[in-house]
Design an enzyme around this catalytic site. Structure first.
Site: not given
Ligand SMILES: NC(=O)c1ccc[n+]([C@@H]2O[C@H](COP(=O)([O-])OP(=O)(O)OC[C@H]3O[C@@H](n4cnc5c(N)ncnc54)[C@H](O)[C@@H]3O)[C@@H](O)[C@H]2O)c1
Ligand SMILES: NC(=O)c1ccc[n+]([C@@H]2O[C@H](COP(=O)([O-])OP(=O)(O)OC[C@H]3O[C@@H](n4cnc5c(N)ncnc54)[C@H](O)[C@@H]3O)[C@@H](O)[C@H]2O)c1
Ligand SMILES: [Zn+2]
Ligand SMILES: [Zn+2]
Lengths: 356, 356
Positions: B109, B131, B173, B214, B224, B228, B232, B235, B239, B254
């Site tokens: 945990r 993330k 980025e 960031k 998010e 936030r 993206n 993206h 994507h 990416h």
């Protein structure tokens, strides 16, 4: 459990409607084990909002609180297009709520979930407080997360199909809660018996009190850095009994282990912290009466002690056993250092008292 | 990243010593992939506090950000007796920090972890902000958690062994960060080139600025729920390019997908939000110059649009495309609803401009 809604209700359908309307999930998923699918799911399956819910069922038994089951749940969620706004409803005992809430915690970094506990143990303990996880590498709860279900909905009727042993297993945690906090209906708790036609309304009141105790300590210390450890009363020696029984191929229910662990830990509390003798006597008589006898010989003391050390090594690593002990009912001393000798003495006491 | 320590340092050893002395782990574990084990681990392996550290290495490549690798890491931690107070040090790009920090998030945990990012992309993006996750069921980051590494230690020297493509991937980025926030050294960022002997000190300053952007948005919205999403930018269409390329068996990095996605999304911003034409021109020239050409025909528009819908369906489900768009540099409009027609028009623009 600051934000965790815990509701004991006779109106499960309405309650569920309210929660679903509040959460507005884009999809609903249900998790059961094979037993709760039979015995518990029928109580809610006609709910009008669950008509299109996707149901996953895993085999019953703690050996299925596993990575395989977790992957099965993730896969169902993923394949049926669950999003972070979807809802997973866990219907079952602690096995299902531990596994299901962990799946919810980790699916797309966290989706919604509701626990509907169906064992007494999960009503007063497992389904609350945000500890989730699975067994891994042969170890209990080795992998998991802190993640609170959005709501816990409790309906006492589920217990009608639960066997007496499992009811007693949950009752042991209620006894523990009654010991670490001065609950109003302590005497009623001690008197309660799981006979046929036991009064579930009365039990509901005791369950509410028990939940309040857990809530109180979890809120003070959600990630178990300190005072939450109180909830481990009876568990240090209880876990040793549990491991010992498991390795002897005569596994015992968790609550039984806790109840027997309490006998030893209350004895130690009596010797080290002056826990009152009369109270000790009353409790151990009750435990023997309800849970019967657990057998081991003095040849097993070293093995049991090893299990205790292993359980504790993660926080200390030094061979020092530090456990919470009761000074009196409701008054706990958190980090008592207990000598090996006194632990062995408590085993002697236990066996003497059990007449073995 | 309120509590997340992010340090760019020329003195990695000293910095690591400080963090370890602060965290006082009972055991230390290290995670690398096969490339970073070769190229990056040697830079810290002589650290006196890592003498007894346990090292796990997984094969390089995003296809190894998998449940199998996760189980391998859990198993190493478990078998070598890691506790919640142990420390996992992730040395690698985003693949390693996503996987390693997720393993740390879920082992017992939650145990401690430190990210040492070794790609530009992970320095300015992946290793920061909590993330974590793995790919599952054929889907990127389908399983994961929000969990911040206790510290992120950045040393620019690692980039010496990183190839130009991967440097450019991270640079995309940085461009994105330079667009969504008015960073002081924007012009220097545009001028920076990844030639042999590129000035890593100068890059370090730009990296710091990028991280600050960031940080700013993550702190405002850690899970998010809203703002936030600005991160993206580029993206949504990026994507789609990434998925399209992958399914055509010509996968692209990416950052390349993001850079190309930016061209389309800046065009859309120009048409819908009056993003200035000169700025658009300058940026798309730069992107074409650095990242070259990405090819697709008008026969692929429907497929690309499908990928976009699929990416977005989780939040809307209605076929409405809602993405963040720039009004001007540093000024974002969060939930712009974009018509299918305008998206197709942006594909036309893209192909025209690429000369395909
Ligand atoms: N997360 C926590 O804080 C916490 C606390 C205590 C225990 N736990 C975990 O909980 C688990 C034990 O929970 P449990 O005792 O509820 O076990 P369980 O979930 O395995 O349930 C016990 C048995 O009862 C069956 N059952 C459940 N509800 C029933 C019903 N209404 N009628 C008939 N049969 C029913 C189950 O199928 C199972 O066979 C363990 O995995 C333990 O680690 C977690
Ligand atoms: N968590 C987040 O917020 C976030 C943000 C962006 C991307 N990501 C994830 O990050 C991953 C991509 O990260 P990445 O681009 O760093 O990929 P990566 O970690 O796969 O690294 C790219 C390649 O470079 C190699 N490498 C790494 N450091 C090196 C060095 N110093 N010298 C030589 N070779 C080196 C790696 O072994 C790999 O082959 C994806 O999985 C993506 O989903 C996460
Ligand atoms: Zn227990
Ligand atoms: Zn990105």
């Amino acid at each position: 459990m600051g934000t965790q809604k815990i509701i004991i209700t006779d109106h499960l359908h309405e309650c569920l409607t309210e929660e679903i309307e509040l959460l507005k999930p884009d999809k609903i998923f249900i998790l059961t084990d094979s037993n709760t699918h039979e015995a518990c799911y029928p109580l809610i399956k006609d709910h009008p909002l669950l008509g299109e819910a996707n149901i996953s069922t895993i085999p019953a038994g703690d050996e299925n609180k596993s990575i395989q089951s977790l992957m099965f749940v993730w896969k169902s969620l993923s394949s049926f297009g669950a999003s972070r706004k979807s809802l997973l409803i866990n219907i079952g005992g602690g096995m299902i709520s531990d596994l299901g809430a962990f799946a919810a915690a980790t699916f797309k970094r966290g989706m919604r979930c509701i626990n509907i506990p169906t064992t007494l143990l999960s009503m007063v303990d497992a389904s609350l407080g945000g500890k989730t996880g699975i067994n891994f590498n042969g170890l209990k709860n080795e992998v998991g997360a802190f993640y609170e279900a959005n709501a816990v909905l409790i309906n006492m009727q589920f217990l009608k199909t639960l066997d007496k042993q499992n009811n007693l297993s949950g009752y042991a945690e209620m006894l523990k809660h009654g010991l670490i906090f001065d609950v109003p209906n302590y005497q009623e708790l001690l008197n309660f018996r799981f006979e046929k036609n036991a009064d579930l309304n009365k039990l509901g009141i005791l369950v509410q009190e028990s939940i309040d105790v857990k809530k109180y300590y979890v809120n003070k210390d959600p990630h178990e850095q300190g005072v939450r450890k109180i909830l481990n009363l009876g568990h240090t020696i209880g876990h040793a009994f549990e491991s010992f029984a498991m390795h002897s191929k005569k596994p015992i229910l968790h609550g039984y282990a806790v109840a027997w662990g309490l006998i030893c830990e209350l004895y130690i509390a009596h010797r080290q912290c002056n826990f009152p003798k009369e109270e000790l006597k009353k409790l151990i008589d009750l435990i023997k009466d309800r849970y019967g006898i657990f057998e081991f010989t003095c040849k097993s003391y070293d093995k049991l002690y090893e299990y205790i050390l292993h359980d504790k090594k993660n926080t200390k690593g030094s061979g020092i056993i530090s456990i919470p002990l009761l000074k009196e009912r409701g008054v706990v001393s958190l980090d008592e250092t207990v000598d090996k000798d006194l632990i062995y003495e408590s085993f002697d006491f236990f066996r003497d008292f059990m007449g073995i």
